[in-house]
Design a protein around this motif. Structure first.
Motif, PDB file in Angstrom:
ATOM      1  N   VAL A 172      22.228 -20.546  26.269  1.00 60.35           N
ATOM      2  CA  VAL A 172      23.063 -20.514  27.722  1.00 60.35           C
ATOM      3  C   VAL A 172      24.055 -20.502  27.308  1.00 60.35           C
ATOM      4  CG1 VAL A 172      24.165 -21.843  29.650  1.00 60.35           C
ATOM      5  CG2 VAL A 172      21.616 -21.729  29.837  1.00 60.35           C
ATOM      6  N   ILE A 173      25.163 -18.908  26.968  1.00 55.79           N
ATOM      7  CA  ILE A 173      26.229 -19.139  26.752  1.00 55.79           C
ATOM      8  C   ILE A 173      27.321 -19.826  27.164  1.00 55.79           C
ATOM      9  CG2 ILE A 173      28.307 -16.986  26.215  1.00 55.79           C
ATOM     10  CD1 ILE A 173      25.543 -15.074  25.505  1.00 55.79           C
ATOM     11  N   VAL A 174      28.400 -20.615  27.158  1.00 56.84           N
ATOM     12  CA  VAL A 174      28.735 -21.419  27.587  1.00 56.84           C
ATOM     13  C   VAL A 174      30.850 -21.064  27.394  1.00 56.84           C
ATOM     14  CG1 VAL A 174      30.220 -23.880  28.360  1.00 56.84           C
ATOM     15  CG2 VAL A 174      27.230 -23.301  27.269  1.00 56.84           C
ATOM     16  N   ASP A 175      30.850 -20.395  28.692  1.00 55.88           N
ATOM     17  CA  ASP A 175      31.974 -19.808  28.406  1.00 55.88           C
ATOM     18  C   ASP A 175      33.113 -20.961  29.108  1.00 55.88           C
ATOM     19  OD1 ASP A 175      32.127 -18.055  26.501  1.00 55.88           O
ATOM     20  OD2 ASP A 175      30.841 -16.303  28.456  1.00 55.88           O
ATOM     21  N   ASP A 176      32.562 -21.401  30.713  1.00 49.41           N
ATOM     22  CA  ASP A 176      33.559 -21.812  31.291  1.00 49.41           C
ATOM     23  C   ASP A 176      34.448 -23.127  30.688  1.00 49.41           C
ATOM     24  OD1 ASP A 176      34.564 -22.369  34.034  1.00 49.41           O
ATOM     25  OD2 ASP A 176      33.532 -24.294  33.486  1.00 49.41           O
ATOM     26  N   ALA A 177      35.977 -23.096  31.300  1.00 54.19           N
ATOM     27  CA  ALA A 177      36.579 -24.175  29.873  1.00 54.19           C
ATOM     28  C   ALA A 177      36.316 -25.529  30.512  1.00 54.19           C
ATOM     29  CB  ALA A 177      37.848 -24.097  30.187  1.00 54.19           C
ATOM     30  N   ALA A 178      36.205 -25.251  31.993  1.00 55.20           N
ATOM     31  CA  ALA A 178      35.426 -26.901  31.956  1.00 55.20           C
ATOM     32  C   ALA A 178      33.992 -27.748  31.788  1.00 55.20           C
ATOM     33  CB  ALA A 178      35.617 -27.031  33.268  1.00 55.20           C
ATOM     34  N   ARG A 179      33.435 -26.566  31.705  1.00 48.35           N
ATOM     35  CA  ARG A 179      32.046 -26.857  30.989  1.00 48.35           C
ATOM     36  C   ARG A 179      32.273 -27.798  29.821  1.00 48.35           C
ATOM     37  NH1 ARG A 179      27.817 -25.385  35.348  1.00 48.35           N
ATOM     38  NH2 ARG A 179      28.994 -23.968  36.603  1.00 48.35           N
TER      39      ARG A 179
END
Ligand SMILES: Cc1cc2c(cc1C)N(C[C@H](O)[C@H](O)[C@H](O)COP(=O)(O)O)c1[nH]c(=O)[nH]c(=O)c1N2
Length: 210
Positions: A57-64
């Motif tokens: 899972v590539i995590v790009d979302d700032a909130a996550r």
């Protein structure tokens, strides 16, 4: 047919020596597709029954990302609280993640429900699913270093919380959260050794003959 010569073998050994767990990253971005390329390499790894149980899972979302960082801070505070005296004081000085600076965040899971591989090798040892994913992470770690990219494994996290933050299937078991980016510096000694937390021991301490 490919043959590897002495020069390659020497360089490969240097790769093992100079691979590091990286916690101090430069903030400049990775080239386009770098993480995808590392995932492609990881998918060449051995896996039980050719099950390829790794899930990325590539995590790009700032909130996550922020939620993962908050979870790390909370878990790290708990970890510090479990030590006392001089060990606690030393733990408090350690930098144990590069989550804030790393341009890349990558979570890795093992899919415990997948039928790929038809169960071969897993009936007696179901944990070989997780072992396969760790093998893939190791390959990725080395491939990254060969490109000058650093990787830092963060396990000071609550797996249930990571599940919720990333909204992944229940059958996926959390294996690793990886920071990816260019290291501030290269070194041939583990940072925990330089910080006098632990020292690296030789193979003789871990090998029996029967
Ligand atoms: C399964 C697993 C989990 C973790 C690690 C590694 C592995 C294999 N390591 C990195 C670890 O501290 C490091 O590999 C050793 O200190 C040896 O250093 P080098 O990897 O040789 O630089 C690690 N490091 C860190 O700063 N925070 C962490 O949460 C973790 N978690």
């Amino acid at each position: 047919m490919v043959e590897f010569d002495d020069t390659f073998r020497r360089q490969l050994h240097e790769l093992f020596v100079w691979r590091r767990d990286v916690r101090r990253f430069r903030t400049d971005p990775l080239p386009d597709g770098a993480i995808d390329r590392l995932i492609e390499t990881a998918c060449l790894s051995p896996s039980v029954g050719l099950s390829q149980p790794w899930r990325f899972v590539i995590v790009d979302d700032a909130a996550r990302r922020r939620a993962v960082i908050d979870d790390f801070k909370s878990c790290n505070a708990d970890a510090l609280g479990a030590y006392a005296g001089e060990r606690a004081a030393r733990y408090a000085t350690l930098k144990l993640s590069g989550l804030e600076q790393a341009p890349g965040h990558l979570a890795v899971f093992a899919d415990k429900a997948s039928d790929i591989g038809h169960g071969l090798g897993r009936a007696t040892m179901p944990e070989t699913t997780e072992y396969s994913v760790v093998a893939a992470i190791t390959a990725m770690w080395l491939a990254a270093r060969a490109e000058g990219i650093g990787l830092g494994w963060v396990s000071i996290l609550n797996p249930a919380r990571i599940h919720t933050i990333l909204d992944v299937p229940d059958t996926w078991k959390f294996i690793a959260y990886l920071c990816v980016g260019y290291p501030e510096a290269e070194c041939d000694r583990p940072e925990l050794e330089r910080a006098k937390w632990e020292h690296r021991r030789g193979a003789g301490e871990f090998t029996l003959r029967r």
